[in-house]
Design a protein around this motif. Structure first.
Motif, PDB file in Angstrom:
ATOM      1  N   ALA A  23       8.079  69.282  65.667  1.00  0.00           N
ATOM      2  CA  ALA A  23       8.760  69.766  64.483  1.00  0.00           C
ATOM      3  C   ALA A  23       9.256  68.585  63.670  1.00  0.00           C
ATOM      4  O   ALA A  23      10.001  67.742  64.180  1.00  0.00           O
ATOM      5  CB  ALA A  23       9.929  70.663  64.881  1.00  0.00           C
ATOM      6  N   ALA A  24       8.838  68.538  62.420  1.00  0.00           N
ATOM      7  CA  ALA A  24       9.238  67.457  61.523  1.00  0.00           C
ATOM      8  C   ALA A  24      10.391  67.924  60.646  1.00  0.00           C
ATOM      9  O   ALA A  24      10.345  69.010  60.070  1.00  0.00           O
ATOM     10  CB  ALA A  24       8.064  67.031  60.654  1.00  0.00           C
ATOM     11  N   SER A  25      11.414  67.093  60.564  1.00  0.00           N
ATOM     12  CA  SER A  25      12.551  67.427  59.701  1.00  0.00           C
ATOM     13  C   SER A  25      12.968  66.196  58.914  1.00  0.00           C
ATOM     14  O   SER A  25      12.682  65.060  59.298  1.00  0.00           O
ATOM     15  CB  SER A  25      13.729  67.944  60.535  1.00  0.00           C
ATOM     16  OG  SER A  25      14.173  66.934  61.425  1.00  0.00           O
ATOM     17  N   ALA A  74       5.966  76.692  57.264  1.00  0.00           N
ATOM     18  CA  ALA A  74       7.368  77.013  56.971  1.00  0.00           C
ATOM     19  C   ALA A  74       8.321  76.217  57.851  1.00  0.00           C
ATOM     20  O   ALA A  74       9.439  75.902  57.450  1.00  0.00           O
ATOM     21  CB  ALA A  74       7.602  78.502  57.137  1.00  0.00           C
ATOM     22  N   LYS A  75       7.851  75.895  59.052  1.00  0.00           N
ATOM     23  CA  LYS A  75       8.698  75.170  59.999  1.00  0.00           C
ATOM     24  C   LYS A  75       8.337  73.689  60.085  1.00  0.00           C
ATOM     25  O   LYS A  75       8.927  72.950  60.875  1.00  0.00           O
ATOM     26  CB  LYS A  75       8.580  75.789  61.399  1.00  0.00           C
ATOM     27  CG  LYS A  75       9.067  77.222  61.493  1.00  0.00           C
ATOM     28  CD  LYS A  75       8.902  77.760  62.903  1.00  0.00           C
ATOM     29  CE  LYS A  75       9.395  79.189  63.009  1.00  0.00           C
ATOM     30  NZ  LYS A  75       9.228  79.735  64.385  1.00  0.00           N
ATOM     31  N   ASN A  76       7.343  73.252  59.298  1.00  0.00           N
ATOM     32  CA  ASN A  76       6.861  71.868  59.386  1.00  0.00           C
ATOM     33  C   ASN A  76       6.581  71.484  60.834  1.00  0.00           C
ATOM     34  O   ASN A  76       6.971  70.396  61.298  1.00  0.00           O
ATOM     35  CB  ASN A  76       7.874  70.892  58.771  1.00  0.00           C
ATOM     36  CG  ASN A  76       7.530  70.507  57.347  1.00  0.00           C
ATOM     37  OD1 ASN A  76       6.546  70.981  56.775  1.00  0.00           O
ATOM     38  ND2 ASN A  76       8.341  69.665  56.740  1.00  0.00           N
ATOM     39  N   THR A  77       5.915  72.370  61.517  1.00  0.00           N
ATOM     40  CA  THR A  77       5.658  72.180  62.944  1.00  0.00           C
ATOM     41  C   THR A  77       4.171  72.234  63.221  1.00  0.00           C
ATOM     42  O   THR A  77       3.465  73.096  62.674  1.00  0.00           O
ATOM     43  CB  THR A  77       6.386  73.253  63.760  1.00  0.00           C
ATOM     44  OG1 THR A  77       7.798  73.125  63.535  1.00  0.00           O
ATOM     45  CG2 THR A  77       6.104  73.091  65.241  1.00  0.00           C
ATOM     46  N   VAL A  78       3.723  71.328  64.079  1.00  0.00           N
ATOM     47  CA  VAL A  78       2.333  71.316  64.500  1.00  0.00           C
ATOM     48  C   VAL A  78       2.280  71.541  66.003  1.00  0.00           C
ATOM     49  O   VAL A  78       3.164  71.082  66.738  1.00  0.00           O
ATOM     50  CB  VAL A  78       1.643  69.988  64.101  1.00  0.00           C
ATOM     51  CG1 VAL A  78       2.293  68.785  64.775  1.00  0.00           C
ATOM     52  CG2 VAL A  78       0.154  70.036  64.395  1.00  0.00           C
ATOM     53  N   VAL A  97       2.497  62.561  61.483  1.00  0.00           N
ATOM     54  CA  VAL A  97       2.465  63.310  60.227  1.00  0.00           C
ATOM     55  C   VAL A  97       2.359  62.325  59.065  1.00  0.00           C
ATOM     56  O   VAL A  97       2.885  61.217  59.131  1.00  0.00           O
ATOM     57  CB  VAL A  97       3.705  64.219  60.057  1.00  0.00           C
ATOM     58  CG1 VAL A  97       3.788  65.222  61.189  1.00  0.00           C
ATOM     59  CG2 VAL A  97       4.975  63.410  59.953  1.00  0.00           C
ATOM     60  N   ARG A  98       1.661  62.760  58.041  1.00  0.00           N
ATOM     61  CA  ARG A  98       1.448  61.914  56.859  1.00  0.00           C
ATOM     62  C   ARG A  98       1.864  62.702  55.626  1.00  0.00           C
ATOM     63  O   ARG A  98       1.538  63.882  55.492  1.00  0.00           O
ATOM     64  CB  ARG A  98      -0.021  61.526  56.763  1.00  0.00           C
ATOM     65  CG  ARG A  98      -0.387  60.679  55.544  1.00  0.00           C
ATOM     66  CD  ARG A  98      -1.895  60.458  55.508  1.00  0.00           C
ATOM     67  NE  ARG A  98      -2.338  59.699  56.676  1.00  0.00           N
ATOM     68  CZ  ARG A  98      -2.384  58.382  56.731  1.00  0.00           C
ATOM     69  NH1 ARG A  98      -2.018  57.655  55.690  1.00  0.00           N
ATOM     70  NH2 ARG A  98      -2.812  57.771  57.822  1.00  0.00           N
ATOM     71  N   SER A  99       2.590  62.015  54.735  1.00  0.00           N
ATOM     72  CA  SER A  99       3.027  62.695  53.518  1.00  0.00           C
ATOM     73  C   SER A  99       2.018  62.470  52.391  1.00  0.00           C
ATOM     74  O   SER A  99       1.097  61.647  52.512  1.00  0.00           O
ATOM     75  CB  SER A  99       4.409  62.193  53.091  1.00  0.00           C
ATOM     76  OG  SER A  99       4.277  60.948  52.415  1.00  0.00           O
ATOM     77  N   VAL A 100       2.240  63.165  51.303  1.00  0.00           N
ATOM     78  CA  VAL A 100       1.375  63.048  50.139  1.00  0.00           C
ATOM     79  C   VAL A 100       1.437  61.642  49.548  1.00  0.00           C
ATOM     80  O   VAL A 100       0.522  61.226  48.838  1.00  0.00           O
ATOM     81  CB  VAL A 100       1.768  64.111  49.088  1.00  0.00           C
ATOM     82  CG1 VAL A 100       3.147  63.830  48.523  1.00  0.00           C
ATOM     83  CG2 VAL A 100       0.731  64.197  47.983  1.00  0.00           C
ATOM     84  N   TYR A 101       2.460  60.875  49.886  1.00  0.00           N
ATOM     85  CA  TYR A 101       2.579  59.488  49.436  1.00  0.00           C
ATOM     86  C   TYR A 101       2.021  58.512  50.465  1.00  0.00           C
ATOM     87  O   TYR A 101       2.237  57.319  50.374  1.00  0.00           O
ATOM     88  CB  TYR A 101       4.052  59.160  49.148  1.00  0.00           C
ATOM     89  CG  TYR A 101       4.660  60.071  48.117  1.00  0.00           C
ATOM     90  CD1 TYR A 101       5.656  60.991  48.453  1.00  0.00           C
ATOM     91  CD2 TYR A 101       4.221  60.033  46.788  1.00  0.00           C
ATOM     92  CE1 TYR A 101       6.192  61.834  47.506  1.00  0.00           C
ATOM     93  CE2 TYR A 101       4.758  60.867  45.831  1.00  0.00           C
ATOM     94  CZ  TYR A 101       5.738  61.774  46.200  1.00  0.00           C
ATOM     95  OH  TYR A 101       6.270  62.607  45.253  1.00  0.00           O
TER      96      TYR A 101
END
Length: 116
Positions: A23-25, A74-78, A97-101
């Motif tokens: 879970a990413a927060s 919705a939970k930013n979970t993989v 995890v990788r962001s759009v940036y």
């Protein structure tokens, strides 16, 4: 503060199953790719599976048909569902995890042990 909270590692007998979650927060930017890598002591970190924001998946050949990656936006979970585990799957599994940036974050890595 960005956090990747992983769970689900442990010891399982050969042929068994485990489910990892991450879970990413604290990440404001949209995540474009989430995935799992694994690494044994003294070896390079290898891709296990990834899933894009659009749901496209990619697997290491050795896990195809046994592992399934999924996500909950919705939970930013993989998640990584691992079936038919073998001793060769014993490794530390790292969430990525990788962001759009193109910023990348790594989890601390739960250990998965499949004794021979």
């Amino acid at each position: 503060q960005v956090q990747l909270v992983e769970s689900g590692g442990g010891l399982v007998q050969a042929g068994g199953s485990l489910r990892l979650s991450c879970a990413a927060s604290g990440i404001i930017a949209r995540l474009t790719v989430m995935g799992w890598y694994r690494q044994a002591p003294g070896k390079q970190r290898d891709l296990v599976a990834t899933i894009t924001s659009g749901g496209r998946v990619n697997y290491q050949d050795s896990v195809k048909g046994r592992f399934t990656i999924s996500k909950d936006n919705a939970k930013n979970t993989v998640y990584l569902e691992m079936n038919s585990l073998t001793p060769e799957d014993t490794d530390v599994y790292y969430c990525n995890v990788r962001s759009v940036y193109d910023t990348v974050w790594w989890g601390k890595g739960p250990l998965v042990t499949v004794p021979s």
